[in-house]
Design a protein around this motif. Structure first.
Motif, PDB file in Angstrom:
ATOM      1  N   THR A 269      61.041  38.830 118.748  1.00 58.33           N
ATOM      2  CA  THR A 269      61.509  40.209 118.785  1.00 58.33           C
ATOM      3  C   THR A 269      61.128  40.748 120.153  1.00 58.33           C
ATOM      4  O   THR A 269      59.930  40.810 120.494  1.00 58.33           O
ATOM      5  CB  THR A 269      60.845  41.064 117.692  1.00 58.33           C
ATOM      6  OG1 THR A 269      61.274  40.610 116.404  1.00 58.33           O
ATOM      7  CG2 THR A 269      61.217  42.532 117.850  1.00 58.33           C
ATOM      8  N   LEU A 270      62.112  41.096 120.959  1.00 62.06           N
ATOM      9  CA  LEU A 270      61.822  41.685 122.271  1.00 62.06           C
ATOM     10  C   LEU A 270      61.569  43.172 122.059  1.00 62.06           C
ATOM     11  O   LEU A 270      62.501  43.968 121.970  1.00 62.06           O
ATOM     12  CB  LEU A 270      62.980  41.474 123.237  1.00 62.06           C
ATOM     13  CG  LEU A 270      62.705  41.998 124.655  1.00 62.06           C
ATOM     14  CD1 LEU A 270      61.680  41.120 125.368  1.00 62.06           C
ATOM     15  CD2 LEU A 270      63.987  42.083 125.472  1.00 62.06           C
ATOM     16  N   CYS A 271      60.288  43.534 121.938  1.00 63.99           N
ATOM     17  CA  CYS A 271      59.917  44.945 121.813  1.00 63.99           C
ATOM     18  C   CYS A 271      59.541  45.434 123.200  1.00 63.99           C
ATOM     19  O   CYS A 271      58.465  45.101 123.718  1.00 63.99           O
ATOM     20  CB  CYS A 271      58.775  45.131 120.825  1.00 63.99           C
ATOM     21  SG  CYS A 271      58.293  46.865 120.660  1.00 63.99           S
ATOM     22  N   THR A 272      60.416  46.204 123.803  1.00 69.56           N
ATOM     23  CA  THR A 272      60.189  46.641 125.172  1.00 69.56           C
ATOM     24  C   THR A 272      59.033  47.625 125.281  1.00 69.56           C
ATOM     25  O   THR A 272      58.446  47.773 126.356  1.00 69.56           O
ATOM     26  CB  THR A 272      61.464  47.282 125.754  1.00 69.56           C
ATOM     27  OG1 THR A 272      61.880  48.363 124.897  1.00 69.56           O
ATOM     28  CG2 THR A 272      62.585  46.272 125.873  1.00 69.56           C
ATOM     29  N   GLY A 273      58.698  48.293 124.166  1.00 71.09           N
ATOM     30  CA  GLY A 273      57.561  49.197 124.190  1.00 71.09           C
ATOM     31  C   GLY A 273      56.242  48.462 124.101  1.00 71.09           C
ATOM     32  O   GLY A 273      55.317  48.735 124.862  1.00 71.09           O
ATOM     33  N   SER A 274      56.154  47.506 123.169  1.00 73.81           N
ATOM     34  CA  SER A 274      54.901  46.764 123.010  1.00 73.81           C
ATOM     35  C   SER A 274      54.622  45.899 124.226  1.00 73.81           C
ATOM     36  O   SER A 274      53.554  45.993 124.838  1.00 73.81           O
ATOM     37  CB  SER A 274      54.966  45.896 121.746  1.00 73.81           C
ATOM     38  OG  SER A 274      55.114  46.704 120.603  1.00 73.81           O
ATOM     39  N   TYR A 275      55.565  45.024 124.596  1.00 73.26           N
ATOM     40  CA  TYR A 275      55.376  44.225 125.801  1.00 73.26           C
ATOM     41  C   TYR A 275      55.236  45.128 127.028  1.00 73.26           C
ATOM     42  O   TYR A 275      54.502  44.823 127.971  1.00 73.26           O
ATOM     43  CB  TYR A 275      56.553  43.278 125.998  1.00 73.26           C
ATOM     44  CG  TYR A 275      56.515  42.008 125.173  1.00 73.26           C
ATOM     45  CD1 TYR A 275      55.436  41.129 125.232  1.00 73.26           C
ATOM     46  CD2 TYR A 275      57.586  41.668 124.353  1.00 73.26           C
ATOM     47  CE1 TYR A 275      55.412  39.963 124.490  1.00 73.26           C
ATOM     48  CE2 TYR A 275      57.575  40.489 123.599  1.00 73.26           C
ATOM     49  CZ  TYR A 275      56.490  39.643 123.671  1.00 73.26           C
ATOM     50  OH  TYR A 275      56.469  38.480 122.939  1.00 73.26           O
ATOM     51  N   GLY A 276      55.943  46.252 127.031  1.00 69.95           N
ATOM     52  CA  GLY A 276      55.963  47.120 128.199  1.00 69.95           C
ATOM     53  C   GLY A 276      54.659  47.826 128.488  1.00 69.95           C
ATOM     54  O   GLY A 276      54.442  48.305 129.605  1.00 69.95           O
ATOM     55  N   ALA A 277      53.745  47.891 127.508  1.00 72.78           N
ATOM     56  CA  ALA A 277      52.447  48.524 127.748  1.00 72.78           C
ATOM     57  C   ALA A 277      51.476  47.604 128.467  1.00 72.78           C
ATOM     58  O   ALA A 277      50.375  48.017 128.827  1.00 72.78           O
ATOM     59  CB  ALA A 277      51.849  48.978 126.416  1.00 72.78           C
TER      60      ALA A 277
END
Length: 392
Positions: A269-277
């Motif tokens: 799952t590409l979660c841009t918020g989780s990875y993005g932090a």
């Protein structure tokens, strides 16, 4: 991309009719009343699916079939629980639900210190404040070894911050950190949380990673046999908290997971918020690198601060170039479609949203108010339509 919406079931204050009005066609949900490690029965799956279809929608993604703590620690009832998980995969597949998002976060799910952080526009967002977290971890919870894991400047700032907190401020912080997460099957108080942490004191990061890989070696063959795509959600936040191991926090972790159990059913799952932090993560680059293994996308944005704090920004603001991410995902969809794949669409949902307009002050699952997500979905839809038009 398939436009979907997280729905927490019949008790959700956001109704399925609202999902249709937002323009989504797919629903992302789970059998939350059965999410305690038991196998999901076919009749309960069919009941939830019929409810969604009666509203003119499709159950597109399961989020989540919970991974029990015994499975994560390879202890207690883990053998029985893994067998239950396999049964749930098979029963979901028989109902035609072929994408399962899950996570492997020890004890916690997504974690924030503030669920009502006031934004410049007057609405509220979710925020992780590293000083508030330090204050709780070191000075309130008094976790063994916590002081060595926080820099001295954070501890000094935490002492000042804690001294300024009222009793209600501290109670709210504690509830945010350990007492509440949507769709979690248990709630902690301070003592039970300490006991849960004790279980992990002897589990090193690499041991925990191997526990994840062992779980995948069991369930992925079942998923592949049933045509199901497993999509692991990253750790949130994507760095260690409470001394717990984190093994899905960056591109290196994602690559290791995919290499450990190679299969079209083992994906992300590409979660841009989780990875993005995590400052190490370049989200457009990750979207391009792992494109063929991305089975689901959570699209949201965060603004990071120098000390490690972050808050959830508007969907097109923040630190991630959302246009570049969406462009990479659309390119992958074109590739899949050219291959003749029937499942070429990547389901996406606007993940979290600010509480704005009429949702301010309402009782909603924090991060999952209606209007903020509707705004986010509309903005993301605008990106998709623009990129598709420019390519035509």
């Amino acid at each position: 991309m398939k436009q979907t919406w997280r729905w927490f079931g019949p008790d959700d204050s956001v109704l399925l009719s609202h999902v249709r009005q937002a323009g989504a066609t797919g629903v992302v949900t789970a059998l939350h009343h059965l999410n305690d490690g038991r196998a999901w029965p076919e009749d309960e799956i069919a009941k939830r699916k019929a409810e969604i279809e009666a509203a003119g929608l499709v159950w597109s993604v399961v989020e989540s079939v919970i991974v029990h703590e015994d499975v994560k620690t390879r202890s207690g009832r883990h053998r029985e629980l893994i067998d239950n998980y396999k049964t749930s995969i098979r029963n979901l597949a028989r109902a035609g639900i072929k994408t399962i998002c899950y996570n492997f976060m020890a004890i916690t799910d997504w974690t924030r210190t503030d669920l009502d952080y006031r934004m410049w526009h007057g609405g509220t967002a979710l925020r992780f404040d590293i000083v508030d977290f330090c204050a709780y971890d070191v000075l309130v919870l008094k976790r063994a070894g916590a002081e060595a894991e926080h820099p001295p400047e954070h501890i000094e700032a935490a002492k000042v911050r804690l001294a300024a907190m009222s009793v209600s401020d501290l109670a709210r912080l504690e509830a945010n950190l350990i007492g509440w997460v949507p769709a979690r099957e248990f709630i902690f108080d301070r003592e039970s949380f300490r006991r849960a942490l004790d279980v992990y004191r002897e589990i090193a990061v690499e041991d925990f990673r191997q526990n994840l890989f062992a779980f995948l070696r069991e369930i992925v063959p079942v998923a592949q046999e049933e045509g199901v795509r497993m999509a692991i959600h990253p750790d949130d936040p994507p760095f260690p908290i409470f001394g717990l191991p984190r093994v899905v926090k960056d591109a290196d972790d994602a690559a290791a997971l995919l290499a450990a159990v190679p299969s079209p059913s083992n994906g992300l799952t590409l979660c841009t918020g989780s990875y993005g932090a995590n400052p190490r993560n370049d989200l457009p680059a990750m979207a391009r690198r792992f494109a063929s293994d991305i089975h689901f996308a959570h699209l949201r944005n965060v603004t990071k601060e120098a000390d490690g704090s972050f808050h959830e920004a508007e969907h097109l603001e923040g630190d991630t170039d959302m246009v570049a991410v969406v462009d990479a995902l659309l390119a992958e969809e074109r590739r899949r479609k050219a291959e003749g794949r029937a499942d070429w669409e990547i389901p996406m949902r606007p993940d979290h949203g600010h509480a704005i307009v009429d949702d301010i002050g309402k009782q909603v699952n924090p991060g999952y108010s209606c209007i903020g997500r509707l705004k986010g979905l509309a903005e993301l839809r605008g990106i998709m339509r623009t990129l598709e038009t420019l390519r035509a």
